[in-house]
Scaffold this motif. Structure first.
Motif, PDB file in Angstrom:
ATOM      1  N   ARG A  39      -8.647  -1.624  10.192  1.00  0.00           N
ATOM      2  CA  ARG A  39      -7.447  -1.226   9.458  1.00  0.00           C
ATOM      3  C   ARG A  39      -7.272   0.274   9.584  1.00  0.00           C
ATOM      4  NH1 ARG A  39      -7.115  -2.966   3.490  1.00  0.00           N
ATOM      5  NH2 ARG A  39      -8.769  -1.473   3.467  1.00  0.00           N
ATOM      6  N   ASN A  40      -6.033   0.697   9.636  1.00  0.00           N
ATOM      7  CA  ASN A  40      -5.677   2.110   9.691  1.00  0.00           C
ATOM      8  C   ASN A  40      -4.673   2.348   8.579  1.00  0.00           C
ATOM      9  OD1 ASN A  40      -6.864   2.986  12.499  1.00  0.00           O
ATOM     10  ND2 ASN A  40      -5.946   0.982  12.767  1.00  0.00           N
ATOM     11  N   CYS A  41      -5.088   3.072   7.545  1.00  0.00           N
ATOM     12  CA  CYS A  41      -4.252   3.256   6.372  1.00  0.00           C
ATOM     13  C   CYS A  41      -3.680   4.672   6.325  1.00  0.00           C
ATOM     14  CB  CYS A  41      -5.069   2.987   5.111  1.00  0.00           C
ATOM     15  SG  CYS A  41      -5.744   1.305   5.061  1.00  0.00           S
ATOM     16  N   SER A  50      -1.395   3.762  -0.783  1.00  0.00           N
ATOM     17  CA  SER A  50      -1.972   3.503   0.529  1.00  0.00           C
ATOM     18  C   SER A  50      -1.246   2.339   1.191  1.00  0.00           C
ATOM     19  CB  SER A  50      -3.460   3.176   0.364  1.00  0.00           C
ATOM     20  OG  SER A  50      -4.041   2.886   1.599  1.00  0.00           O
ATOM     21  N   LYS A  51      -0.881   2.517   2.472  1.00  0.00           N
ATOM     22  CA  LYS A  51      -0.268   1.446   3.253  1.00  0.00           C
ATOM     23  C   LYS A  51      -1.076   1.306   4.528  1.00  0.00           C
ATOM     24  CE  LYS A  51       3.958  -0.269   5.172  1.00  0.00           C
ATOM     25  NZ  LYS A  51       5.116  -0.860   4.614  1.00  0.00           N
ATOM     26  N   CYS A  52      -1.455   0.078   4.880  1.00  0.00           N
ATOM     27  CA  CYS A  52      -2.358  -0.144   6.017  1.00  0.00           C
ATOM     28  C   CYS A  52      -1.662  -0.869   7.159  1.00  0.00           C
ATOM     29  CB  CYS A  52      -3.584  -0.922   5.567  1.00  0.00           C
ATOM     30  SG  CYS A  52      -4.543  -0.033   4.325  1.00  0.00           S
ATOM     31  N   ALA A  59       0.246   3.237  12.227  1.00  0.00           N
ATOM     32  CA  ALA A  59      -0.010   4.097  11.065  1.00  0.00           C
ATOM     33  C   ALA A  59       0.613   5.475  11.261  1.00  0.00           C
ATOM     34  CB  ALA A  59      -1.521   4.221  10.826  1.00  0.00           C
ATOM     35  N   GLU A 112     -12.648   1.772  10.539  1.00  0.00           N
ATOM     36  CA  GLU A 112     -11.405   1.908   9.791  1.00  0.00           C
ATOM     37  C   GLU A 112     -11.111   3.373   9.532  1.00  0.00           C
ATOM     38  OE1 GLU A 112     -11.015  -0.802   6.535  1.00  0.00           O
ATOM     39  OE2 GLU A 112     -11.822  -2.455   7.707  1.00  0.00           O
ATOM     40  N   VAL A 114      -8.388   6.345   7.381  1.00  0.00           N
ATOM     41  CA  VAL A 114      -7.358   6.678   6.404  1.00  0.00           C
ATOM     42  C   VAL A 114      -6.783   8.029   6.818  1.00  0.00           C
ATOM     43  CG1 VAL A 114      -6.811   7.206   3.991  1.00  0.00           C
ATOM     44  CG2 VAL A 114      -8.497   5.431   4.528  1.00  0.00           C
TER      45      VAL A 114
END
Length: 190
Positions: A39-41, A50-52, A59, A112, A114
């Protein structure tokens, strides 16, 4: 004869328990092997939600309001791409959405990620322009990081930039100091 039935029953029971335990161990271990995509948030300084996404490209497209639509597919590839870094660092005044930095769940920008955004780049890198709580799954799992837009990272053991503070991370860091890898709950960018 009764004795042999008891022994046979005990052997069958032990075999059944052994089989059920090995089946349980296999079922538990399988999901860890399957996964494959990280996942890349994105977290914005304006709102903090936060939106993934499934790819780093998606992203970054979201993080820049569509201005950067051709980012590398993975966060690891982006961290090593000098043209991409120059594009992010060179456009800090051109948009109301600026990429400030990215943290990663594993060494060498893997796993992952952020990415943090704000309305402007950082001023001179000497004080906290932004403060973020680190969202799951990277809470207490920051192993590498990459600042952009003239920002420096500082990691904190508590939420809202409280607790102990790390030294400043001023550039790409493939391996965060051991004490901070599993004790980072928030960060500042400045």
């Amino acid at each position: 004869m009764t004795h042999s039935f008891k022994r046979a029953g005990a052997v069958l029971a032990a075999a059944a328990i052994s089989l059920s335990l090995s089946g349980t161990a296999t079922a538990v271990a399988q999901p860890a092997a399957v996964g494959g995509s990280a996942r890349n948030c994105v977290v914005s300084a304006e709102g903090g939600q936060s939106k993934c996404f499934g790819t780093y490209r998606e992203a970054i497209k979201f993080a820049t309001g569509g201005r950067v639509a051709d980012a590398p597919l993975t966060a690891a590839a982006a961290a090593r791409d000098t043209e991409f870094t120059e594009e992010l660092n060179g456009s800090t005044g051109l948009s109301s959405l600026v990429v400030l930095g990215t943290i990663y769940q594993d060494f060498f920008f893997e796993g992952e990620s952020v990415t943090f955004t704000g309305p402007h780049g950082c001023y001179n890198g000497n004080s906290a322009d932004y403060s973020f709580d680190i969202p799951a799954p990277l809470t207490n799992h920051v192993y590498s990081l990459r600042p952009y837009a003239n920002c420096w990272f500082n990691l904190f053991t508590g939420v809202q930039a409280t607790g102990y503070a790390s030294p400043s991370y001023k550039g790409e860091t493939v391996s965060v100091d051991e004490a901070w890898r599993t004790h980072s709950r928030s960060l500042t960018l400045g």
